[in-house]
Design an enzyme around this catalytic site. Structure first.
Site, PDB file in Angstrom:
ATOM      1  N   GLU A  38      58.578  39.487 -31.963  1.00  9.89           N
ATOM      2  CA  GLU A  38      58.911  38.688 -33.137  1.00  9.89           C
ATOM      3  C   GLU A  38      59.585  39.546 -34.201  1.00  9.89           C
ATOM      4  O   GLU A  38      59.098  40.632 -34.537  1.00  9.89           O
ATOM      5  CB  GLU A  38      57.646  38.046 -33.703  1.00  9.89           C
ATOM      6  N   ASP A  41      64.632  40.829 -32.770  1.00 11.58           N
ATOM      7  CA  ASP A  41      66.040  40.543 -32.465  1.00 11.58           C
ATOM      8  C   ASP A  41      66.936  40.858 -33.653  1.00 11.58           C
ATOM      9  O   ASP A  41      68.043  41.382 -33.490  1.00 11.58           O
ATOM     10  CB  ASP A  41      66.235  39.104 -31.993  1.00 11.58           C
ATOM     11  N   GLY A 130      59.005  26.212 -34.715  1.00 16.29           N
ATOM     12  CA  GLY A 130      59.283  27.515 -34.122  1.00 16.29           C
ATOM     13  C   GLY A 130      59.719  27.466 -32.682  1.00 16.29           C
ATOM     14  O   GLY A 130      59.686  28.487 -31.983  1.00 16.29           O
ATOM     15  N   SER A 133      64.622  24.050 -32.341  1.00 17.03           N
ATOM     16  CA  SER A 133      65.391  22.805 -32.251  1.00 17.03           C
ATOM     17  C   SER A 133      66.788  22.980 -32.839  1.00 17.03           C
ATOM     18  O   SER A 133      67.762  22.411 -32.315  1.00 17.03           O
ATOM     19  CB  SER A 133      64.646  21.673 -32.980  1.00 17.03           C
ATOM     20  N   ASP A 178      67.405  33.259 -30.121  1.00 14.33           N
ATOM     21  CA  ASP A 178      67.276  31.832 -29.829  1.00 14.33           C
ATOM     22  C   ASP A 178      68.502  31.291 -29.111  1.00 14.33           C
ATOM     23  O   ASP A 178      68.401  30.612 -28.083  1.00 14.33           O
ATOM     24  CB  ASP A 178      67.050  31.049 -31.123  1.00 14.33           C
TER      25      ASP A 178
END
Length: 395
Positions: A38, A41, A130, A133, A178
């Site tokens: 977490e 990135d 989270g 979407s 993502d």
């Protein structure tokens, strides 16, 4: 929750109602869950996500002019209209449309030849939890435009374009994870992604393990502002070490110099630097089917997010504690996503899933005041064309 099959039929019917014709193409992009890694990135580090069996779909047909008509199924069929001959502006009162507008703006800005089109979009990824979407929406639109108008982008380029749209048009300073996993996900696999070089490695999820997502239903009210603040704090830490990102700082270097740092900046750096190491160790644990090791790594990750990065909340911590009480070291659990609410991800043997769900359903709402939602997920493939009603050959 609407299944993706039912969603597809709903979108087709909505398209016919609004445009008096059938759509030519249907595209789908998954959501994602990050097993571990977490805020690494955005520090050019390592992550371990997988695409999931919840997603975003769109139906689209080309037009013979420069008009673009958009319909959002999830927002009571709210409409948006733009024309490629005019500047594409940000719409502050229509946030869903800005994700699509941002993609169109970039294709146009980069010189790709696209024409007008009609589009209806919807999804079944719970928003604000989270599970990405917004990134799913960005990627499916980028994939559709790229495919329908034969722009020639590969999946990595689609992911980068989607990230750029979110950074520069929508205004969210997000990393690449993502968009990358949503564009490039693989059936049955997690991906270890190197976010600096955009290199990936397949990581198999053992067949007798499940990925279960527990939605706390605590909305992430301050996530965007706190996300940007955490990025700024990480940049200050990198500046202290005179590196381009915390990816380049070893745990040894950090321990040697952390006493010289601002205490708050040191805490933020500690999370990222050790989280990168945890990702690499988690890959080994999965490949060796070592649940004890994975369990400890995921819990350590959560404790770091709670105490060093300070992005959890009472409801998320309660959910993690309940799952850990039920699982012990027979499964892993941690918060997933940007924090301050949203979802918890757990990896556990399939045989223990009913027991854990029962325990959570019995105890979470009395302790938190929120009613949970639970999703048993499977790693799925990335964004793609799923159906075509056109005689045109799409490669």
């Amino acid at each position: 929750m609407t299944s993706l099959n039912n969603l597809k039929e709903n979108l087709i019917n909505t398209f016919i109602t609004h445009f008096n014709k059938s759509p030519e193409f249907i595209f789908q992009a998954p959501g994602r869950v990050n097993l571990i890694g977490e805020y690494t990135d955005c520090n050019e580090g390592f992550v371990l996500p997988c695409a999931i069996n919840y997603g975003t779909q769109l139906v689209i047909s080309k037009r013979n002019d420069s008009d673009i008509n958009l319909v959002a199924f999830d927002y009571n069929n709210e409409k948006d209209h733009l024309n490629l001959k005019k500047d594409i502006q940000f719409e502050p009162n229509k946030m869903w449309a800005n994700y699509i507008r941002g993609i169109i703006h970039l294709f146009h800005l980069k010189g790709y030849k696209i024409d007008g089109f009609d589009l209806v979009v919807g999804g079944n990824i719970p928003q604000g939890t989270g599970l990405s979407s917004s990134a799913s929406l960005l990627v499916v639109v980028a994939d559709a435009i790229n495919t329908v108008f034969k722009c020639g982008l590969n999946k990595k380029e689609i992911a980068l374009l989607a990230q750029e749209a979110e950074n520069k048009f929508v205004g969210a300073n997000v990393g690449i994870m993502d968009q990358y996993i949503i564009a490039n996900g693989k059936e049955g696999l997690a991906l270890k992604i190197d976010c600096r070089y955009l290199e990936e490695e397949d990581v198999n999820i053992p067949n007798d393990w499940n990925i279960v997502i527990f939605n706390t239903n605590k909305k992430r009210e301050v996530a965007d502002s706190e996300y940007n603040l955490r990025r700024e704090q990480c940049e200050k830490a990198a500046l202290f070490f005179d590196v381009s990102s915390l990816r380049d700082v070893t745990t040894f270097q950090f321990e040697e110099q952390k006493s010289l740092m601002d205490p708050l900046i040191a805490k933020r750096a500690q999370h990222v630097i050790y989280e990168n190491e945890r990702v690499l160790n988690a890959v080994d644990a999965l490949r060796n089917s070592d649940m004890n090791k994975l369990s400890q790594l995921m819990y350590d990750s959560h404790e770091s997010m709670k105490n060093d990065f300070e992005i959890t909340c009472a409801e998320v911590d309660t959910m993690v504690d309940l799952i850990r009480e039920s699982l012990g070291n027979e499964g892993g659990v941690r918060m997933t996503g940007a924090g301050f609410g949203g979802c918890v991800v757990s990896v556990m043997p399939k045989s223990l899933v009913p027991k854990v769900i029962d325990y959570v359903q019995e105890n979470y709402e009395p302790k938190s005041g929120f009613k949970e939602d639970i999703y048993i997920t499977e790693p799925k493939a990335g964004s793609c064309l799923i159906d075509s009603f056109s005689e045109e050959v799409i490669v």
